[in-house]
Motif scaffolding. Structure first.
Motif, PDB file in Angstrom:
ATOM      1  N   GLY A 196       0.815  -1.211   0.000  1.00 32.72           N
ATOM      2  CA  GLY A 196       0.000   0.000   0.000  1.00 32.72           C
ATOM      3  C   GLY A 196       0.846   1.257   0.000  1.00 32.72           C
ATOM      4  N   LEU A 197       1.918   1.261   0.812  1.00 38.95           N
ATOM      5  CA  LEU A 197       2.824   2.410   0.813  1.00 38.95           C
ATOM      6  C   LEU A 197       3.550   2.544  -0.518  1.00 38.95           C
ATOM      7  CD1 LEU A 197       4.536   2.592   4.319  1.00 38.95           C
ATOM      8  CD2 LEU A 197       2.830   4.109   3.338  1.00 38.95           C
ATOM      9  N   ALA A 198       3.974   1.410  -1.078  1.00 39.26           N
ATOM     10  CA  ALA A 198       4.635   1.456  -2.385  1.00 39.26           C
ATOM     11  C   ALA A 198       3.677   1.976  -3.452  1.00 39.26           C
ATOM     12  CB  ALA A 198       5.154   0.065  -2.755  1.00 39.26           C
ATOM     13  N   ALA A 199       2.417   1.618  -3.345  1.00 40.34           N
ATOM     14  CA  ALA A 199       1.430   2.095  -4.317  1.00 40.34           C
ATOM     15  C   ALA A 199       1.209   3.597  -4.185  1.00 40.34           C
ATOM     16  CB  ALA A 199       0.106   1.344  -4.140  1.00 40.34           C
ATOM     17  N   THR A 200       1.304   4.133  -2.960  1.00 43.43           N
ATOM     18  CA  THR A 200       1.179   5.589  -2.820  1.00 43.43           C
ATOM     19  C   THR A 200       2.366   6.299  -3.451  1.00 43.43           C
ATOM     20  OG1 THR A 200       2.211   5.613  -0.626  1.00 43.43           O
ATOM     21  CG2 THR A 200      -0.205   5.479  -0.720  1.00 43.43           C
ATOM     22  N   TYR A 201       3.493   5.616  -3.518  1.00 44.39           N
ATOM     23  CA  TYR A 201       4.652   6.199  -4.195  1.00 44.39           C
ATOM     24  C   TYR A 201       4.492   6.094  -5.713  1.00 44.39           C
ATOM     25  CZ  TYR A 201       9.427   7.277  -5.462  1.00 44.39           C
ATOM     26  OH  TYR A 201      10.536   7.849  -6.013  1.00 44.39           O
ATOM     27  N   VAL A 202       3.995   4.940  -6.183  1.00 45.89           N
ATOM     28  CA  VAL A 202       3.835   4.719  -7.621  1.00 45.89           C
ATOM     29  C   VAL A 202       2.654   5.519  -8.175  1.00 45.89           C
ATOM     30  CG1 VAL A 202       3.326   2.969  -9.379  1.00 45.89           C
ATOM     31  CG2 VAL A 202       4.890   2.435  -7.519  1.00 45.89           C
ATOM     32  N   PHE A 203       1.554   5.558  -7.428  1.00 49.28           N
ATOM     33  CA  PHE A 203       0.353   6.296  -7.834  1.00 49.28           C
ATOM     34  C   PHE A 203       0.117   7.458  -6.866  1.00 49.28           C
ATOM     35  CE2 PHE A 203      -0.660   1.705  -8.565  1.00 49.28           C
ATOM     36  CZ  PHE A 203      -0.471   1.712  -9.938  1.00 49.28           C
ATOM     37  N   VAL A 259      -7.477   5.837  -3.619  1.00 52.51           N
ATOM     38  CA  VAL A 259      -7.692   4.726  -2.694  1.00 52.51           C
ATOM     39  C   VAL A 259      -8.055   3.458  -3.460  1.00 52.51           C
ATOM     40  CG1 VAL A 259      -9.186   3.863  -0.839  1.00 52.51           C
ATOM     41  CG2 VAL A 259      -8.301   6.201  -0.750  1.00 52.51           C
ATOM     42  N   VAL A 260      -8.913   3.567  -4.451  1.00 50.83           N
ATOM     43  CA  VAL A 260      -9.313   2.403  -5.248  1.00 50.83           C
ATOM     44  C   VAL A 260      -8.105   1.852  -6.008  1.00 50.83           C
ATOM     45  CG1 VAL A 260     -10.730   1.668  -7.205  1.00 50.83           C
ATOM     46  CG2 VAL A 260     -11.735   3.057  -5.404  1.00 50.83           C
ATOM     47  N   LYS A 261      -7.266   2.718  -6.576  1.00 56.83           N
ATOM     48  CA  LYS A 261      -6.058   2.250  -7.267  1.00 56.83           C
ATOM     49  C   LYS A 261      -5.157   1.459  -6.325  1.00 56.83           C
ATOM     50  CE  LYS A 261      -5.447   5.818 -10.788  1.00 56.83           C
ATOM     51  NZ  LYS A 261      -4.593   6.932 -11.215  1.00 56.83           N
ATOM     52  N   ILE A 262      -4.978   1.980  -5.125  1.00 57.00           N
ATOM     53  CA  ILE A 262      -4.123   1.297  -4.142  1.00 57.00           C
ATOM     54  C   ILE A 262      -4.713  -0.054  -3.771  1.00 57.00           C
ATOM     55  CG2 ILE A 262      -3.259   1.412  -1.766  1.00 57.00           C
ATOM     56  CD1 ILE A 262      -3.070   4.497  -2.226  1.00 57.00           C
ATOM     57  N   VAL A 314      -5.183  -0.780   3.752  1.00 60.40           N
ATOM     58  CA  VAL A 314      -6.003   0.263   4.384  1.00 60.40           C
ATOM     59  C   VAL A 314      -5.192   0.954   5.481  1.00 60.40           C
ATOM     60  CG1 VAL A 314      -8.048   0.661   5.829  1.00 60.40           C
ATOM     61  CG2 VAL A 314      -8.207  -0.784   3.794  1.00 60.40           C
ATOM     62  N   LEU A 315      -4.435   0.180   6.252  1.00 55.65           N
ATOM     63  CA  LEU A 315      -3.568   0.783   7.262  1.00 55.65           C
ATOM     64  C   LEU A 315      -2.510   1.676   6.620  1.00 55.65           C
ATOM     65  CD1 LEU A 315      -3.088  -2.272   9.660  1.00 55.65           C
ATOM     66  CD2 LEU A 315      -4.488  -0.230  10.046  1.00 55.65           C
ATOM     67  N   ALA A 316      -2.008   1.282   5.464  1.00 50.54           N
ATOM     68  CA  ALA A 316      -1.026   2.105   4.747  1.00 50.54           C
ATOM     69  C   ALA A 316      -1.644   3.423   4.293  1.00 50.54           C
ATOM     70  CB  ALA A 316      -0.466   1.347   3.551  1.00 50.54           C
ATOM     71  N   ILE A 317      -2.874   3.370   3.830  1.00 51.53           N
ATOM     72  CA  ILE A 317      -3.560   4.596   3.414  1.00 51.53           C
ATOM     73  C   ILE A 317      -3.752   5.521   4.619  1.00 51.53           C
ATOM     74  CG2 ILE A 317      -5.754   5.508   2.553  1.00 51.53           C
ATOM     75  CD1 ILE A 317      -5.900   2.895   0.829  1.00 51.53           C
ATOM     76  N   LEU A 318      -4.162   4.960   5.741  1.00 52.94           N
ATOM     77  CA  LEU A 318      -4.332   5.769   6.951  1.00 52.94           C
ATOM     78  C   LEU A 318      -2.995   6.347   7.419  1.00 52.94           C
ATOM     79  CD1 LEU A 318      -6.898   3.552   8.888  1.00 52.94           C
ATOM     80  CD2 LEU A 318      -7.339   5.684   7.640  1.00 52.94           C
TER      81      LEU A 318
END
Length: 139
Positions: free
Chosen positions: A49-56, A68-71, A115-119
């Motif tokens: 999830g954290l890596a996805a926030t970096y990529v997206f 959030v949906v992409k992650i 979800v925890l990564a998003i939070l």
């Protein structure tokens, strides 16, 4: 977004996961501690999830529903690929039967980690930037 801080957190977390996984295999924690697999999938989902926030990265430093949906889709897809890998390896080498409940719980804990990564991303990266932009003045 502070990408250096995010990269640092990703690197530290992946090393932590690798060390815990190594110890889990060495000391048979996967078979002796019934919830160890759940912890590892949650940590893996958190890292993904954290890596996805970096990529997206979200636009304008705000997390939208689309982000959030992409992650979540990203973590779900990687988790499914991992589960297919587990089924193939278990069938070929371990001769373990497919366990649908285990696969479902693994995907659930992957998504819980995301979800925890998003939070975490919201609290540590987005909201700290907003606090720096709008200082609070006490009277």
């Amino acid at each position: 977004m502070n990408s250096k801080k995010l990269i640092k957190n990703l690197i530290v977390l992946i090393f932590f996961i690798c060390i815990i996984n190594f110890l889990g295999n060495k000391f048979y924690w996967y078979s002796s501690i019934w919830y160890f697999d759940m912890i590892m999938h949650t940590l893996g989902g958190f890292w993904l999830g954290l890596a996805a926030t970096y990529v997206f990265p979200p636009k304008n430093a705000h997390v939208s529903v689309t982000s959030v949906v992409k992650i979540l889709i990203w973590v779900f897809c990687v988790g499914m690929i991992w589960e297919f890998y587990e089924v193939i390896v278990n069938g070929a080498f371990a001769q373990n039967a497919f366990n649908g409940l285990d696969t479902t719980s693994d995907i659930f804990f992957d998504l819980t980690g995301s979800v925890l990564a998003i939070l975490y991303y919201l609290k540590r990266i987005v909201f700290t930037q907003e606090d720096k932009v709008h200082p609070v003045v006490e009277l």
